[in-house]
Design an enzyme around this catalytic site. Structure first.
Site, PDB file in Angstrom:
ATOM      1  N   SER A 121       5.447   2.562 -24.209  1.00  0.00           N
ATOM      2  CA  SER A 121       5.096   2.570 -25.625  1.00  0.00           C
ATOM      3  C   SER A 121       5.853   1.462 -26.363  1.00  0.00           C
ATOM      4  O   SER A 121       5.752   0.299 -25.992  1.00  0.00           O
ATOM      5  CB  SER A 121       5.345   3.958 -26.227  1.00  0.00           C
ATOM      6  OG  SER A 121       4.726   4.083 -27.489  1.00  0.00           O
ATOM      7  N   ASP A 135      -4.686   7.190 -23.707  1.00  0.00           N
ATOM      8  CA  ASP A 135      -3.484   6.866 -24.476  1.00  0.00           C
ATOM      9  C   ASP A 135      -3.672   7.097 -25.974  1.00  0.00           C
ATOM     10  O   ASP A 135      -2.731   7.436 -26.685  1.00  0.00           O
ATOM     11  CB  ASP A 135      -3.109   5.396 -24.256  1.00  0.00           C
ATOM     12  CG  ASP A 135      -1.818   5.231 -23.457  1.00  0.00           C
ATOM     13  OD1 ASP A 135      -0.925   6.083 -23.602  1.00  0.00           O
ATOM     14  OD2 ASP A 135      -1.704   4.251 -22.715  1.00  0.00           O
ATOM     15  N   HIS A 155      -0.945   9.799 -24.131  1.00  0.00           N
ATOM     16  CA  HIS A 155       0.177   8.889 -24.322  1.00  0.00           C
ATOM     17  C   HIS A 155       1.472   9.569 -23.858  1.00  0.00           C
ATOM     18  O   HIS A 155       1.727  10.727 -24.181  1.00  0.00           O
ATOM     19  CB  HIS A 155       0.275   8.517 -25.802  1.00  0.00           C
ATOM     20  CG  HIS A 155       1.210   7.394 -26.085  1.00  0.00           C
ATOM     21  ND1 HIS A 155       1.099   6.158 -25.485  1.00  0.00           N
ATOM     22  CD2 HIS A 155       2.303   7.300 -26.913  1.00  0.00           C
ATOM     23  CE1 HIS A 155       2.048   5.371 -25.929  1.00  0.00           C
ATOM     24  NE2 HIS A 155       2.798   6.037 -26.790  1.00  0.00           N
TER      25      HIS A 155
END
Length: 549
Positions: free
Chosen positions: A212, A337, A456
């Site tokens: 991320s 995601d 995610h």
């Protein structure tokens, strides 16, 4: 006879235990440190160092400085506080400004390790939160490097860096240039390069990896000219420098908004006032608004991140890929995601019995394509609905919304970064992946729909070996996924090729090149598919056009 065997085994175990391999006291540039040595199995030990300072307590809105050092032996056995940041619900702060520390896991076999590859982890958290140890449940820290280090025979390092206002606020000029958190990361990487040999590591074989905002940070660290010669390889998981949230376009506006919240002027005295303001007030002034909608998606609220400062980032990221020409690179995304973001923007996608209006999808698309005008919206809408039937099902609409979020926030920028890396590479290799192990919370009676893929951050538990650390919480297939990812990641750290190293892999991972934009799909079915196809897994060719769906 059995008694003799028992005695011999007991003696062997005793001798192995008392002569356990350990680095003992390690000399670093700041002074001597001593960690904790643990026994993992027969002739397998590990030294763990927690809380080694890699820089001094940072000055407010200043680059980090070298630590002055210490006398005696520093007992490095406890994690230090994370950098000052908002809590998860953004009602308070936690952490400290004294936070520039790192942690090291060093595996040993029959003898003390030397010349091991080094993997340096950079955590995510939207540049607002996170810590070098990660989330904790009953002393089981998410970012413990123990499983990766032990299974892959590599040294693992995790580091702390400033986040939120204190890490990324910028006026867009020299008064508050920004990127302090990125400078912290760079300083830690440089410290590792200078000191890791004393811990049994190879300073010329350092791989940085992150997820991320950490994945984007990895990307930034490969693009800055300040890391030349320090990094050999890099892995970006669900985040690259080109993501729409990666670089602040108008940092001055954000700085003025923060200044007004803490009663500072917005003229030429703003920077001086901000530097004297209570750090807790500054941190709270940079909280993320969690209220979102299709017209104001959550991703647009991520306003504290990197800036083009003419120093760490001398130009737009797209123009800096020549700096990564010799750095082997893996980048990839999770297949859903964008779900965590679109689920907040349009909550109905997680309600199986509730229709999600197509109008909501159009509004979200309009927000993502506002720079392209009506023509951009019309083109995007036709692209995403081209395979729809005349009356699409509830599931089709909901999944399409997740696809849109995934593409915009993560996947298309990652594909662009892969193209640019491959195009600029001289000696470097490029690899692409798609992680598609379904989220464990999907299904009837669970928070997520049955069609849920990998959300995610779903990859983190597998990379860090949690199915082995807490086996009762996982099925065997989850241990397979973890085994695969640790094998690919550590093989890559050793050789620059995820297929070659000490650990076997279930399928061959092809290179991503200018002519063959191939990728590897990672999930628990890889090994079964491999067996069904006689060991010759067919890896599809994929392009950014296809990935736009």
């Amino acid at each position: 006879m059995m008694l003799k065997v028992g005695v011999l085994v007991a003696v062997a175990v005793f001798l192995e235990t008392v002569s356990g391999t350990s680095l003992g006291v390690v000399y670093t540039e700041g002074g001597m440190v001593q960690g904790e040595n643990i026994r993992l199995g027969f002739r397998r030990h590990m030294d763990i160092f927690k809380g080694i300072p890699f820089a001094d307590i940072p000055g407010r809105f200043e680059k980090p400085k070298r630590h002055p050092g210490w006398d005696g032996v520093l007992k490095a056995t406890e994690y230090r506080k994370r950098c000052l940041q908002v809590n998860l619900i953004m009602t308070d702060t936690r952490g400290s400004e004294d936070c520039l520390y790192l942690n090291i896991w060093v595996p040993h076999g029959r003898s003390v390790s030397t010349g091991l590859p080094v993997m340096v982890w950079i955590y995510g958290g939207g540049f607002l939160a996170g810590g070098s140890m990660g989330a904790n449940f009953l002393d089981n820290y998410l970012y413990s490097g123990q499983e990766i280090a032990d299974r892959g025979n590599v040294i693992v390092v995790t580091l702390g860096y400033r986040v939120g206002t204190l890490g990324f606020l910028s006026t867009g000029d020299s008064s508050l240039p920004g990127n302090y958190g990125l400078w912290d990361q760079h300083t830690a990487i440089a410290w590792v390069h200078r000191n890791i040999r004393s811990f049994g590591g190879d300073p010329d074989n350092i791989t940085i990896f992150g997820e991320s905002a950490g994945g984007a940070s990895v990307s930034f660290q490969t693009l800055t000219p300040h890391n030349r010669g320090l990094i050999k390889r890099a892995i970006s998981q669900s985040g690259v420098a080109l993501c729409p949230w990666g670089v602040i376009k108008n940092p001055r506006r954000i700085a003025e908004e923060v200044a007004l919240k803490v009663n500072c002027p917005t003229d030429d005295k703003m920077a001086a006032c901000l530097k004297m303001t209570d750090p807790v007030l500054l941190t709270m002034a940079g909280t993320l608004s969690l209220s979102s909608s299709p017209d104001n998606p959550l991703v647009n609220n991520l306003v504290l991140s990197a800036v083009i400062d003419g120093d760490f980032l001398p130009d737009e990221p797209t123009n800096l890929f020549h700096n990564a020409a010799d750095i082997d690179y893996i980048a990839g995304v999770n297949d859903m995601d964008g779900h965590i973001f679109t689920g907040l923007d349009i909550p109905s996608i997680n309600a199986p019995l509730v229709d999600t209006p197509i109008e909501d999808m159009k509004r979200l698309l309009a927000s993502y394509t506002k720079d392209k005008g009506k023509a951009g919206l019309d083109n995007a809408y036709s692209t995403y609905t081209s395979s729809w039937e005349s009356n699409p099902s509830k599931e089709t609409v909901k999944r399409t919304i997740v696809d849109i979020g995934t593409d915009y926030i993560f996947l298309v920028p990652t594909q662009a970064a892969l193209y640019l890396h491959a195009a600029n590479a001289t000696t470097a290799r490029t690899y692409s992946y798609l992680f598609s192990q379904p989220n464990r919370m999907g299904g009837i009676g669970r928070p997520y729909p049955s069609w849920m893929g990998a959300d995610h951050a779903d990859d983190l538990q597998y990379v860090f070996g949690k199915p082995f650390t807490t086996p009762l919480a996982y099925w065997p297939r989850h241990r397979d996924v973890s085994r695969y990812m640790i094998a690919y990641w550590t093989n890559f750290a050793k050789t620059g090729d995820p297929n070659k190293g000490d650990l076997s892999v279930p399928a061959t991972w092809p290179k991503f090149t200018n002519t063959g934009h191939q990728f590897l799909e990672i999930n628990s079915k890889m090994d079964k598919r491999e067996r069904k196809r006689g060991g010759k897994k067919q890896v599809p060719c994929i392009s950014s056009v296809h990935l736009m769906r």
